[in-house]
Scaffold this active site. Structure first.
Site, PDB file in Angstrom:
ATOM      1  N   LYS A  45       0.829  -1.215   0.000  1.00 48.75           N
ATOM      2  CA  LYS A  45       0.000   0.000   0.000  1.00 48.75           C
ATOM      3  C   LYS A  45       0.856   1.254   0.000  1.00 48.75           C
ATOM      4  O   LYS A  45       1.856   1.329   0.712  1.00 48.75           O
ATOM      5  CB  LYS A  45      -0.888  -0.032   1.239  1.00 48.75           C
ATOM      6  CG  LYS A  45      -2.010   0.976   1.222  1.00 48.75           C
ATOM      7  CD  LYS A  45      -3.044   0.598   2.270  1.00 48.75           C
ATOM      8  CE  LYS A  45      -4.118   1.646   2.407  1.00 48.75           C
ATOM      9  NZ  LYS A  45      -4.639   2.150   1.151  1.00 48.75           N
ATOM     10  N   ASN A 100       5.892   0.865  -2.143  1.00 49.10           N
ATOM     11  CA  ASN A 100       5.339   1.968  -2.938  1.00 49.10           C
ATOM     12  C   ASN A 100       5.316   3.237  -2.085  1.00 49.10           C
ATOM     13  O   ASN A 100       4.815   3.229  -0.964  1.00 49.10           O
ATOM     14  CB  ASN A 100       3.930   1.603  -3.408  1.00 49.10           C
ATOM     15  CG  ASN A 100       3.341   2.649  -4.339  1.00 49.10           C
ATOM     16  OD1 ASN A 100       2.853   3.687  -3.898  1.00 49.10           O
ATOM     17  ND2 ASN A 100       3.388   2.370  -5.622  1.00 49.10           N
ATOM     18  N   CYS A 131       1.361  12.316  -7.449  1.00 55.04           N
ATOM     19  CA  CYS A 131       0.847  13.102  -6.322  1.00 55.04           C
ATOM     20  C   CYS A 131       0.967  14.601  -6.608  1.00 55.04           C
ATOM     21  O   CYS A 131       1.880  15.031  -7.313  1.00 55.04           O
ATOM     22  CB  CYS A 131       1.640  12.788  -5.057  1.00 55.04           C
ATOM     23  SG  CYS A 131       1.725  11.041  -4.712  1.00 55.04           S
TER      24      CYS A 131
END
Length: 303
Positions: A45, A100, A131
Protein backbone atom coordinates in the site's frame (compact mmCIF):
# COMPACT_ATOMS: atom_id res chain seq x y z
CA UNK A 1 8.86 -27.14 -18.77
CA UNK A 2 7.68 -23.52 -18.97
CA UNK A 3 10.19 -21.02 -17.56
CA UNK A 4 8.31 -18.21 -15.78
CA UNK A 5 11.28 -16.55 -14.08
CA UNK A 6 12.44 -13.02 -14.94
CA UNK A 7 14.97 -10.56 -13.49
CA UNK A 8 13.79 -7.10 -12.44
CA UNK A 9 16.55 -4.55 -11.78
CA UNK A 10 19.00 -7.29 -10.82
CA UNK A 11 16.61 -9.17 -8.52
CA UNK A 12 15.21 -12.52 -9.66
CA UNK A 13 11.47 -13.21 -9.65
CA UNK A 14 9.99 -16.71 -9.83
CA UNK A 15 7.38 -15.24 -12.19
CA UNK A 16 6.49 -11.73 -13.42
CA UNK A 17 3.19 -11.37 -11.52
CA UNK A 18 3.05 -8.47 -9.04
CA UNK A 19 -0.16 -7.34 -7.30
CA UNK A 20 -0.28 -3.55 -7.64
CA UNK A 21 -0.07 -1.08 -4.78
CA UNK A 22 -3.37 -0.21 -3.15
CA UNK A 23 -5.03 -3.47 -4.23
CA UNK A 24 -3.18 -5.96 -2.02
CA UNK A 25 -2.81 -4.21 1.34
CA UNK A 26 0.39 -5.34 3.09
CA UNK A 27 0.03 -8.91 1.88
CA UNK A 28 -0.99 -10.62 5.08
CA UNK A 29 -4.67 -9.92 4.38
CA UNK A 30 -4.46 -12.07 1.22
CA UNK A 31 -2.22 -14.64 2.93
CA UNK A 32 -5.33 -15.74 4.84
CA UNK A 33 -6.75 -16.92 1.49
CA UNK A 34 -3.72 -18.54 -0.20
CA UNK A 35 0.08 -18.83 -0.03
CA UNK A 36 1.14 -15.51 -1.51
CA UNK A 37 4.69 -16.80 -2.01
CA UNK A 38 3.45 -18.12 -5.35
CA UNK A 39 3.69 -14.50 -6.60
CA UNK A 40 6.79 -12.89 -8.10
CA UNK A 41 6.48 -10.14 -5.48
CA UNK A 42 3.88 -7.51 -4.60
CA UNK A 43 3.79 -3.74 -4.23
CA UNK A 44 2.42 -2.82 -0.82
CA UNK A 45 0.00 0.00 0.00
CA UNK A 46 1.22 3.49 -0.92
CA UNK A 47 3.17 4.91 2.02
CA UNK A 48 3.69 8.57 2.93
CA UNK A 49 5.86 10.37 5.49
CA UNK A 50 2.91 11.21 7.77
CA UNK A 51 -0.27 9.19 8.47
CA UNK A 52 -3.16 9.97 6.12
CA UNK A 53 -6.86 9.40 6.71
CA UNK A 54 -7.59 9.72 3.00
CA UNK A 55 -10.45 11.37 1.13
CA UNK A 56 -14.08 11.63 2.33
CA UNK A 57 -16.50 8.85 1.35
CA UNK A 58 -17.94 7.72 -0.99
CA UNK A 59 -14.60 7.16 -2.68
CA UNK A 60 -15.17 4.17 -4.96
CA UNK A 61 -17.57 3.95 -7.90
CA UNK A 62 -18.17 1.09 -10.32
CA UNK A 63 -18.12 1.68 -14.07
CA UNK A 64 -18.51 -0.38 -17.20
CA UNK A 65 -15.34 -2.52 -17.42
CA UNK A 66 -13.68 -0.76 -14.51
CA UNK A 67 -13.89 1.36 -11.40
CA UNK A 68 -13.06 4.84 -10.13
CA UNK A 69 -11.37 5.37 -6.79
CA UNK A 70 -10.30 8.42 -4.81
CA UNK A 71 -9.07 6.77 -1.61
CA UNK A 72 -6.52 9.52 -1.07
CA UNK A 73 -3.45 7.49 -0.03
CA UNK A 74 -4.91 6.36 3.29
CA UNK A 75 -2.04 4.82 5.27
CA UNK A 76 -0.56 4.87 8.79
CA UNK A 77 2.63 6.72 7.80
CA UNK A 78 6.11 5.31 7.19
CA UNK A 79 7.15 4.90 10.85
CA UNK A 80 4.12 2.77 11.67
CA UNK A 81 4.45 0.79 8.43
CA UNK A 82 8.03 -0.12 9.41
CA UNK A 83 7.19 -0.84 13.07
CA UNK A 84 3.88 -2.70 12.63
CA UNK A 85 3.09 -3.69 9.04
CA UNK A 86 6.45 -5.04 7.82
CA UNK A 87 6.88 -7.49 10.74
CA UNK A 88 3.44 -8.96 9.97
CA UNK A 89 4.28 -9.08 6.27
CA UNK A 90 7.57 -10.89 7.03
CA UNK A 91 5.64 -13.73 8.67
CA UNK A 92 3.71 -14.58 5.50
CA UNK A 93 5.93 -13.48 2.57
CA UNK A 94 9.50 -14.69 2.26
CA UNK A 95 10.70 -12.80 -0.82
CA UNK A 96 11.81 -9.18 -1.37
CA UNK A 97 8.76 -6.89 -1.49
CA UNK A 98 8.18 -3.69 -3.46
CA UNK A 99 7.65 -0.58 -1.30
CA UNK A 100 5.34 1.97 -2.94
CA UNK A 101 6.06 5.56 -1.86
CA UNK A 102 4.05 8.76 -2.29
CA UNK A 103 4.86 12.32 -1.29
CA UNK A 104 3.81 15.94 -1.60
CA UNK A 105 7.28 17.49 -1.81
CA UNK A 106 10.70 16.31 -2.98
CA UNK A 107 11.76 16.20 0.67
CA UNK A 108 8.80 13.93 1.54
CA UNK A 109 9.82 11.41 -1.11
CA UNK A 110 13.46 11.38 -0.06
CA UNK A 111 12.60 11.01 3.65
CA UNK A 112 10.20 8.09 3.16
CA UNK A 113 12.37 6.29 0.61
CA UNK A 114 15.46 6.55 2.80
CA UNK A 115 13.59 4.97 5.73
CA UNK A 116 12.16 2.11 3.65
CA UNK A 117 15.47 1.53 1.86
CA UNK A 118 16.94 0.45 5.21
CA UNK A 119 14.31 -2.30 5.69
CA UNK A 120 15.58 -5.80 4.85
CA UNK A 121 12.14 -6.86 3.55
CA UNK A 122 12.23 -4.21 0.79
CA UNK A 123 13.75 -5.19 -2.55
CA UNK A 124 12.61 -2.27 -4.72
CA UNK A 125 11.24 1.23 -4.14
CA UNK A 126 8.32 2.10 -6.43
CA UNK A 127 7.94 5.88 -6.37
CA UNK A 128 4.48 7.15 -7.30
CA UNK A 129 4.90 10.61 -8.85
CA UNK A 130 1.19 11.10 -9.57
CA UNK A 131 0.85 13.10 -6.32
CA UNK A 132 0.18 16.87 -6.22
CA UNK A 133 3.31 18.98 -5.70
CA UNK A 134 2.39 21.24 -2.78
CA UNK A 135 5.32 23.56 -3.51
CA UNK A 136 4.70 23.59 -7.26
CA UNK A 137 1.16 24.89 -7.56
CA UNK A 138 -0.58 21.55 -6.98
CA UNK A 139 0.28 19.96 -10.34
CA UNK A 140 1.40 16.35 -10.20
CA UNK A 141 5.16 15.69 -10.14
CA UNK A 142 4.54 13.26 -12.96
CA UNK A 143 3.24 15.84 -15.42
CA UNK A 144 6.62 17.48 -16.03
CA UNK A 145 9.95 15.89 -17.03
CA UNK A 146 11.80 18.38 -14.82
CA UNK A 147 9.74 17.63 -11.68
CA UNK A 148 9.90 13.88 -12.31
CA UNK A 149 13.68 14.06 -12.68
CA UNK A 150 13.97 16.13 -9.50
CA UNK A 151 12.15 13.49 -7.43
CA UNK A 152 14.14 10.68 -9.04
CA UNK A 153 17.51 12.33 -8.34
CA UNK A 154 16.56 13.14 -4.73
CA UNK A 155 15.47 9.55 -4.02
CA UNK A 156 18.54 8.03 -5.71
CA UNK A 157 20.81 10.15 -3.51
CA UNK A 158 19.52 8.56 -0.29
CA UNK A 159 18.87 4.95 -1.38
CA UNK A 160 20.85 1.88 -2.35
CA UNK A 161 18.05 -0.34 -3.68
CA UNK A 162 16.53 -0.24 -7.18
CA UNK A 163 14.17 2.71 -7.72
CA UNK A 164 11.23 2.37 -10.12
CA UNK A 165 9.34 5.56 -10.96
CA UNK A 166 5.59 5.03 -11.39
CA UNK A 167 4.24 7.30 -14.10
CA UNK A 168 0.84 8.92 -14.60
CA UNK A 169 -0.87 8.46 -17.98
CA UNK A 170 -2.56 11.87 -17.61
CA UNK A 171 0.15 13.61 -19.65
CA UNK A 172 0.78 14.62 -23.25
CA UNK A 173 4.19 12.93 -23.64
CA UNK A 174 4.88 10.02 -21.28
CA UNK A 175 8.05 9.09 -23.21
CA UNK A 176 9.71 12.44 -22.39
CA UNK A 177 8.94 11.95 -18.69
CA UNK A 178 10.26 8.37 -18.70
CA UNK A 179 13.48 9.50 -20.39
CA UNK A 180 13.93 12.29 -17.84
CA UNK A 181 13.59 9.75 -15.02
CA UNK A 182 16.12 7.45 -16.67
CA UNK A 183 18.61 10.29 -17.10
CA UNK A 184 18.14 11.22 -13.41
CA UNK A 185 19.13 7.71 -12.36
CA UNK A 186 15.92 5.65 -12.23
CA UNK A 187 16.53 1.89 -12.33
CA UNK A 188 13.12 1.14 -13.85
CA UNK A 189 9.76 2.60 -14.87
CA UNK A 190 6.32 1.43 -13.69
CA UNK A 191 3.34 2.38 -15.84
CA UNK A 192 0.56 3.21 -15.97
CA UNK A 193 -1.11 4.66 -12.93
CA UNK A 194 -4.86 5.33 -13.18
CA UNK A 195 -6.52 7.60 -15.74
CA UNK A 196 -8.62 10.49 -14.41
CA UNK A 197 -12.36 9.81 -14.53
CA UNK A 198 -15.72 10.56 -12.92
CA UNK A 199 -19.35 9.40 -12.71
CA UNK A 200 -22.53 11.39 -12.00
CA UNK A 201 -25.53 10.03 -10.06
CA UNK A 202 -28.64 10.70 -12.17
CA UNK A 203 -30.91 10.87 -9.11
CA UNK A 204 -28.89 13.39 -7.11
CA UNK A 205 -27.31 15.01 -10.21
CA UNK A 206 -24.05 15.15 -8.32
CA UNK A 207 -20.72 13.31 -8.80
CA UNK A 208 -20.79 9.80 -7.29
CA UNK A 209 -17.36 10.27 -5.69
CA UNK A 210 -17.13 12.82 -2.87
CA UNK A 211 -13.83 14.00 -4.38
CA UNK A 212 -15.72 14.52 -7.70
CA UNK A 213 -12.99 12.82 -9.75
CA UNK A 214 -10.82 9.76 -9.17
CA UNK A 215 -8.52 7.23 -10.74
CA UNK A 216 -10.13 5.09 -13.45
CA UNK A 217 -8.79 1.52 -13.61
CA UNK A 218 -9.88 -1.91 -14.81
CA UNK A 219 -10.04 -3.80 -18.12
CA UNK A 220 -11.21 -0.72 -20.07
CA UNK A 221 -7.79 0.95 -19.74
CA UNK A 222 -5.72 -2.05 -20.94
CA UNK A 223 -5.22 -0.83 -24.56
CA UNK A 224 -4.03 2.59 -23.30
CA UNK A 225 -1.63 0.98 -20.85
CA UNK A 226 -0.31 -1.44 -23.47
CA UNK A 227 0.36 1.41 -25.90
CA UNK A 228 2.27 3.41 -23.28
CA UNK A 229 4.34 0.37 -22.21
CA UNK A 230 5.20 -0.22 -25.87
CA UNK A 231 6.24 3.42 -26.41
CA UNK A 232 8.25 3.79 -23.21
CA UNK A 233 10.04 0.43 -23.41
CA UNK A 234 11.35 1.30 -26.86
CA UNK A 235 12.56 4.72 -25.66
CA UNK A 236 14.48 3.76 -22.48
CA UNK A 237 17.20 1.23 -21.66
CA UNK A 238 15.91 0.42 -18.17
CA UNK A 239 13.23 -2.22 -17.40
CA UNK A 240 9.53 -1.39 -17.57
CA UNK A 241 6.87 -2.84 -15.26
CA UNK A 242 3.55 -2.78 -17.10
CA UNK A 243 0.12 -2.46 -15.53
CA UNK A 244 -3.37 -1.22 -16.29
CA UNK A 245 -6.40 -3.43 -16.82
CA UNK A 246 -4.54 -6.76 -16.64
CA UNK A 247 -6.94 -9.60 -15.77
CA UNK A 248 -5.54 -12.77 -17.38
CA UNK A 249 -2.41 -14.72 -18.27
CA UNK A 250 -3.00 -13.71 -21.91
CA UNK A 251 -2.89 -10.03 -20.88
CA UNK A 252 0.44 -10.68 -19.12
CA UNK A 253 1.95 -12.20 -22.27
CA UNK A 254 0.67 -9.26 -24.32
CA UNK A 255 2.20 -6.76 -21.86
CA UNK A 256 5.54 -8.57 -22.00
CA UNK A 257 5.50 -8.61 -25.80
CA UNK A 258 4.92 -4.84 -25.61
CA UNK A 259 8.11 -4.53 -23.53
CA UNK A 260 7.26 -5.19 -19.89
CA UNK A 261 9.76 -7.20 -17.83
CA UNK A 262 7.15 -7.76 -15.09
CA UNK A 263 3.42 -7.11 -14.89
CA UNK A 264 1.33 -5.65 -12.07
CA UNK A 265 -2.30 -6.61 -11.52
CA UNK A 266 -4.48 -4.02 -9.80
CA UNK A 267 -8.27 -3.70 -9.96
CA UNK A 268 -8.70 -7.42 -10.70
CA UNK A 269 -7.67 -8.16 -7.07
CA UNK A 270 -10.65 -6.14 -5.83
CA UNK A 271 -13.05 -8.17 -7.99
CA UNK A 272 -11.48 -11.57 -7.28
CA UNK A 273 -8.95 -11.91 -4.45
CA UNK A 274 -7.54 -15.02 -6.17
CA UNK A 275 -6.88 -13.15 -9.46
CA UNK A 276 -3.08 -13.09 -9.19
CA UNK A 277 -2.83 -16.69 -7.97
CA UNK A 278 -4.98 -17.79 -10.92
CA UNK A 279 -2.87 -15.85 -13.43
CA UNK A 280 0.32 -17.53 -12.13
CA UNK A 281 -1.46 -20.92 -12.38
CA UNK A 282 -2.67 -20.24 -15.94
CA UNK A 283 0.60 -18.94 -17.40
CA UNK A 284 2.20 -22.30 -18.31
CA UNK A 285 -0.84 -23.38 -20.38
CA UNK A 286 -0.98 -20.02 -22.18
CA UNK A 287 2.76 -20.23 -22.89
CA UNK A 288 2.32 -23.73 -24.33
CA UNK A 289 -0.59 -22.55 -26.48
CA UNK A 290 1.54 -19.81 -28.07
CA UNK A 291 4.79 -21.75 -28.28
CA UNK A 292 6.61 -19.81 -25.55
CA UNK A 293 9.32 -21.70 -23.66
CA UNK A 294 10.66 -18.88 -21.44
CA UNK A 295 8.88 -15.61 -20.58
CA UNK A 296 12.14 -13.65 -20.40
CA UNK A 297 12.68 -14.42 -24.10
CA UNK A 298 9.50 -12.62 -25.21
CA UNK A 299 10.09 -9.27 -23.48
CA UNK A 300 9.68 -6.60 -26.16
CA UNK A 301 9.01 -9.28 -28.76
CA UNK A 302 6.35 -7.19 -30.54
CA UNK A 303 8.82 -4.40 -31.42
Amino acid sequence: MAELNVVLCGIGLDNPIIPASGTFGYGYEFAELYDINCLGTFSFKGTTKEPRFGNPTPRIAECTSGMINAVGLQNPGVDKVIAEELPKLRNVFHKPVMANVSGFSVEDYAYTCEKLDACPEVGWLEVNISCPNVHGGGMSFGTSPEAAAQVTAAVKKVTTKPVLIKLSPNVTDIVAIARACEEAGADGISLINTLLGMRIDLRTRKPVIANRMGGFSGPAIFPVALRMVYEVSSAVQIPVVGMGGVTSAEDVVEMMLAGATAVEVGAANLVDPFACRNIVRDLPAVMEKYGIHALKEIIGGAH
